[in-house]
Design a protein around this motif. Structure first.
Motif, PDB file in Angstrom:
ATOM      1  N   UNK A 262       0.821  -1.216   0.000  1.00  5.81           N
ATOM      2  CA  UNK A 262       0.000   0.000   0.000  1.00  5.81           C
ATOM      3  C   UNK A 262       0.852   1.263   0.000  1.00  5.81           C
ATOM      4  N   UNK A 263       2.127   1.129   0.375  1.00  4.76           N
ATOM      5  CA  UNK A 263       3.085   2.236   0.315  1.00  4.76           C
ATOM      6  C   UNK A 263       3.834   2.260  -1.015  1.00  4.76           C
ATOM      7  N   UNK A 264       3.578   1.256  -1.851  1.00  5.27           N
ATOM      8  CA  UNK A 264       4.280   1.076  -3.120  1.00  5.27           C
ATOM      9  C   UNK A 264       5.764   0.765  -2.906  1.00  5.27           C
ATOM     10  N   UNK A 265       6.078   0.129  -1.783  1.00 11.29           N
ATOM     11  CA  UNK A 265       7.423  -0.369  -1.518  1.00 11.29           C
ATOM     12  C   UNK A 265       7.513  -1.793  -2.076  1.00 11.29           C
ATOM     13  N   UNK A 266       8.493  -2.110  -2.911  1.00  6.22           N
ATOM     14  CA  UNK A 266       8.597  -3.462  -3.477  1.00  6.22           C
ATOM     15  C   UNK A 266       8.552  -4.525  -2.379  1.00  6.22           C
ATOM     16  N   UNK A 267       7.745  -5.562  -2.620  1.00  8.54           N
ATOM     17  CA  UNK A 267       7.431  -6.521  -1.565  1.00  8.54           C
ATOM     18  C   UNK A 267       7.614  -7.954  -2.053  1.00  8.54           C
ATOM     19  N   UNK A 268       8.358  -8.727  -1.269  1.00  9.15           N
ATOM     20  CA  UNK A 268       8.609 -10.144  -1.540  1.00  9.15           C
ATOM     21  C   UNK A 268       7.873 -10.925  -0.462  1.00  9.15           C
ATOM     22  N   UNK A 269       6.763 -11.555  -0.843  1.00 11.59           N
ATOM     23  CA  UNK A 269       5.855 -12.149   0.130  1.00 11.59           C
ATOM     24  C   UNK A 269       5.902 -13.669   0.092  1.00 11.59           C
ATOM     25  N   UNK A 270       6.098 -14.264   1.277  1.00 15.78           N
ATOM     26  CA  UNK A 270       6.057 -15.722   1.427  1.00 15.78           C
ATOM     27  C   UNK A 270       4.705 -16.079   2.030  1.00 15.78           C
TER      28      UNK A 270
END
Length: 326
Positions: A262-270
């Protein structure tokens, strides 16, 4: 918290359709922090601690013209019915039909590859108002003073926005939603070995402090040196503000990963085995965000122990190459 974020997607659409409207948002008070600063919310209402009747009375006193019940459970249906609003929109269910005069039947297929049914079901609530579907994603808004305070928190830890900061969603909200601790340790080691210049901030809840200490103590000294062990935030808004200054966020799916997106920070989600990608893998930045599920590597697996760090290595390195610049 994630549900509140997803629900907020309807707000800009409503304000665009009715620019002179005043929008109130009814929710649990503890979740209001996530919508602080949102320009599309004029007023907050909270579920009354003394129960349903007090909440109904509070809502009715506001004399709303329109009520949209995005939860559509019996309790919120009763609130909608007795709100006094002429237009009452909610999800169609056999037991909720009496509450709404504009019931909405959930669609079964997504229209956009980047959203989820959770988001699109909320946006469907706008159909009775003749508001057409459009891609909308959850967004968190920060105040200038919150960003400045986040910079001070970094400075207290001998960091700045010029550092290669990585936020880690260290644990899930429960054991079954938490990537195995020994696997997370390997993941942190891989990050530190591949990008030794990074500074790692580990987010965890106060009740998970001992668990974090055990994780930290299990790491090689080289990896420990990349982790800012003294880092801490006092509340959700401080965490949000510090995350906004990070190059990326990596870790367990949950509130932290949804905030990061939601902050547009690149996110790597497990993702844990029981959570479907189709439910929570939304992104406004598909070229950067990465979502991983054990079944992508071990078909039909329902066991987190199958999700070995070696399976993630290639995707992790590619993600780090895009977000951590040498």
């Amino acid at each position: 918290m994630g549900d509140v974020l997803v629900t907020s997607t309807i707000l800009p659409q409503l304000k665009k359709k009715y620019p002179q409207s005043e929008i109130s948002f009814l929710l649990d008070e503890k979740h209001a922090q996530i919508l602080k600063g949102n320009p599309f919310v004029d007023h907050f209402l909270f579920f009354h601690e003394d129960g349903l009747l007090k909440t109904v009375s509070q809502v009715k006193s506001k004399k709303f013209d329109l009520v949209i019940d995005l939860y559509s459970k019996i309790e919120t249906g009763i609130i909608s019915l007795f709100s006094g609003a002429k237009t009452r929109i909610g999800f169609f269910k056999n037991y909720t039909q009496i509450f709404y005069n504009k019931p909405v039947k959930r669609q079964m297929q997504v229209k956009s590859a980047n959203t989820t049914l959770g988001i699109e079901h909320r946006l469907q609530m706008l159909e009775p108002l003749n508001i057409p579907f459009g891609e909308v994603f959850p967004k968190v808004y920060l105040l200038d003073e919150e960003t400045e305070n986040a910079k001070k928190i970094l400075a207290e830890n001998n960091l700045s926005v010029n550092d290669q900061l990585i936020m880690i969603s260290t644990f899930g909200s429960s054991e079954e939603k938490t990537y195995p601790i020994e696997y997370m340790a390997e993941l942190l080691k891989s990050i530190a070995d591949y990008k030794p210049e990074v500074k790692i901030l580990c987010n965890y809840m106060p009740a998970q402090k001992e668990k974090f200490s055990n994780l930290y103590n299990s790491l090689p000294e080289k990896t420990q040196k990349t982790i800012i062990k003294t880092f801490d935030t006092k509340n959700l808004r401080e965490f949000i503000a510090v995350t906004s200054l990070c190059k990326c966020l990596i870790g367990n799916e949950g509130g932290a990963t949804n905030i990061s997106k939601a902050l547009n920070v690149p996110t790597f989600t497990i993702f844990s085995p029981q959570i479907k990608l189709s439910d929570w893998a939304w992104t406004s930045n598909p070229k950067m965000d990465k979502f991983l599920h054990v079944t992508d590597y071990v078909p039909n697996s329902t066991n987190y122990s199958d999700f070995k760090p070696s399976l993630l290595e290639k995707d992790l390195k590619e993600f780090l190459d895009k977000t951590i610049l040498n």
